[in-house]
Scaffold this active site. Sequence first.
Site, PDB file in Angstrom:
ATOM      1  N   GLY A  75       0.824  -1.205   0.000  1.00 48.09           N
ATOM      2  CA  GLY A  75       0.000   0.000   0.000  1.00 48.09           C
ATOM      3  C   GLY A  75       0.858   1.256   0.000  1.00 48.09           C
ATOM      4  O   GLY A  75       0.531   2.252  -0.662  1.00 48.09           O
ATOM      5  N   ASN A 154      -7.177   4.344   9.614  1.00 49.12           N
ATOM      6  CA  ASN A 154      -6.715   3.100  10.222  1.00 49.12           C
ATOM      7  C   ASN A 154      -6.794   3.120  11.743  1.00 49.12           C
ATOM      8  O   ASN A 154      -6.956   2.086  12.370  1.00 49.12           O
ATOM      9  CB  ASN A 154      -5.290   2.772   9.767  1.00 49.12           C
ATOM     10  N   GLN A 182      -7.785   0.568   4.158  1.00 49.75           N
ATOM     11  CA  GLN A 182      -8.607   0.000   5.242  1.00 49.75           C
ATOM     12  C   GLN A 182     -10.036  -0.329   4.831  1.00 49.75           C
ATOM     13  O   GLN A 182     -10.715  -1.062   5.540  1.00 49.75           O
ATOM     14  CB  GLN A 182      -8.633   0.955   6.450  1.00 49.75           C
ATOM     15  N   SER A 202      -3.934  -2.641  -0.161  1.00 48.37           N
ATOM     16  CA  SER A 202      -2.843  -3.486   0.316  1.00 48.37           C
ATOM     17  C   SER A 202      -3.361  -4.894   0.574  1.00 48.37           C
ATOM     18  O   SER A 202      -4.467  -5.056   1.099  1.00 48.37           O
ATOM     19  CB  SER A 202      -2.278  -2.895   1.608  1.00 48.37           C
ATOM     20  N   GLY A 203      -2.554  -5.901   0.257  1.00 47.27           N
ATOM     21  CA  GLY A 203      -2.979  -7.284   0.448  1.00 47.27           C
ATOM     22  C   GLY A 203      -3.178  -7.672   1.902  1.00 47.27           C
ATOM     23  O   GLY A 203      -4.167  -8.307   2.260  1.00 47.27           O
ATOM     24  N   HIS A 204      -2.234  -7.261   2.745  1.00 44.72           N
ATOM     25  CA  HIS A 204      -2.235  -7.865   4.087  1.00 44.72           C
ATOM     26  C   HIS A 204      -3.304  -7.319   5.026  1.00 44.72           C
ATOM     27  O   HIS A 204      -3.469  -7.808   6.144  1.00 44.72           O
ATOM     28  CB  HIS A 204      -0.836  -7.801   4.721  1.00 44.72           C
ATOM     29  N   CYS A 328       2.706   1.569  13.254  1.00 44.88           N
ATOM     30  CA  CYS A 328       3.919   2.284  12.866  1.00 44.88           C
ATOM     31  C   CYS A 328       4.388   3.242  13.947  1.00 44.88           C
ATOM     32  O   CYS A 328       5.531   3.652  13.946  1.00 44.88           O
ATOM     33  CB  CYS A 328       3.680   3.072  11.591  1.00 44.88           C
TER      34      CYS A 328
END
Length: 387
Positions: A75, A154, A182, A202-204, A328
């Site tokens: 992402g 997020n 998200q 984003s994949g995860h 993060c």
Amino acid sequence: MSTASDLIYLDNNATTRVDPAVVEEMLPWLSENYGNPSSGYRFGKKVNDALEVARERVATLLGCEASEVLFTSCGTESTNAAIHSALAMDRDRQHIVTTRVEHSATLKTCELLAKRGHPVTWLGVDSDGQIDLGELENAITDETALVSIMWANNETGVTFPVEKIADIVRAKGAVFHSDAVQIVGKTPFKLSDMKVNLLSMSGHKLHAPKGVGVLYVNRRTKFVPWMTGGGQEGSRRAGTQNVASIIALGKACEIAAQQIGHEETAVKKMRDDFEDGVLARVASVQVNGDRVNRLPNTTSLAFSGVESEAMLMLLDQRGICCSAGSACTTGQHEPSHVLRAMGCDDTRARGTLRFSFGRFNTAADVARALKIIPEVAEKVRRVAAAA
Ligand SMILES: *Cc1c(COP(=O)(O)O)cnc(C)c1O
């Protein structure tokens, strides 16, 4: 350390479990089907065909055309590519409009560009975490290259009215990028009906592996590649594709399209039962942000008189994974930039925990968490009061 079986994973906005059906789909592409998708012989073409199936599956979930889907490494890369492309289009348009509550992928990139001389307008948010659309409209000028505004936050789960934002940006002639990492798979939408130019996923965050993402590029939007090199992805993103992970992401999107109703009912019910349960069992807890325009899976709770770091540690010992702000920023004791932008004082921000649910959670997870959290909150408050 808890074993995986008694883990209560309530941090699905940080990452999600790879769906076992997704793992199964990707395995042959890590073993026998190792051809390069760009090779001309059939052993390579077979791999390329599988990438195209994945592209179709992603496009179906996003409501766009397969040709509008570019595979990236994450992402963050998608967002960097979007921002750099928008700035590369017109020398006279170098201004960026974004918000103060973006994910660090956008935030840090725009901060860096500001340091390099690009004018950046940072839109603030109200106590619900919402931007003012009038302020957005006024911020866009003839020099604005790009408006980059996330779809769902997020940390709080608060969603912005991206459809309306896209209309405003289009009317002003700037490029609109949205970080949709998200929201994809949680709330349905159809990009072909919207005026979004660029969109990151984003994949995860959607039960696919880490290290794979998508940048949607509307077919009428000019795109200047960020990664240059080989002719992969229609010469818009160079580098041999992460084949197995892309195929996994395609499968995850196919499942997400089937399960999206479940997110809005069963996952939302777990979140709501959990949130109501915490509010009923623990005194002086407040929900951060807009409770109506919000993802179905997220709750951000401010526990007064509590240091979230202390709570996280005790919850970890009891097998609960959740987070303070975004992953993060964990480890730094800085209060969350999102909560600060919403006008939370530092004490409230530092007492905030985010719980995010997913389809692999169960009602039993909610029940166990509702037993543990009041005990832990009481313990942390007792220690804090004695200090
Ligand atoms: C996780 C996340 C990203 C970053 O995605 P990666 O694939 O981890 O780079 C960007 N934006 C939001 C809103 C996120 O939650």
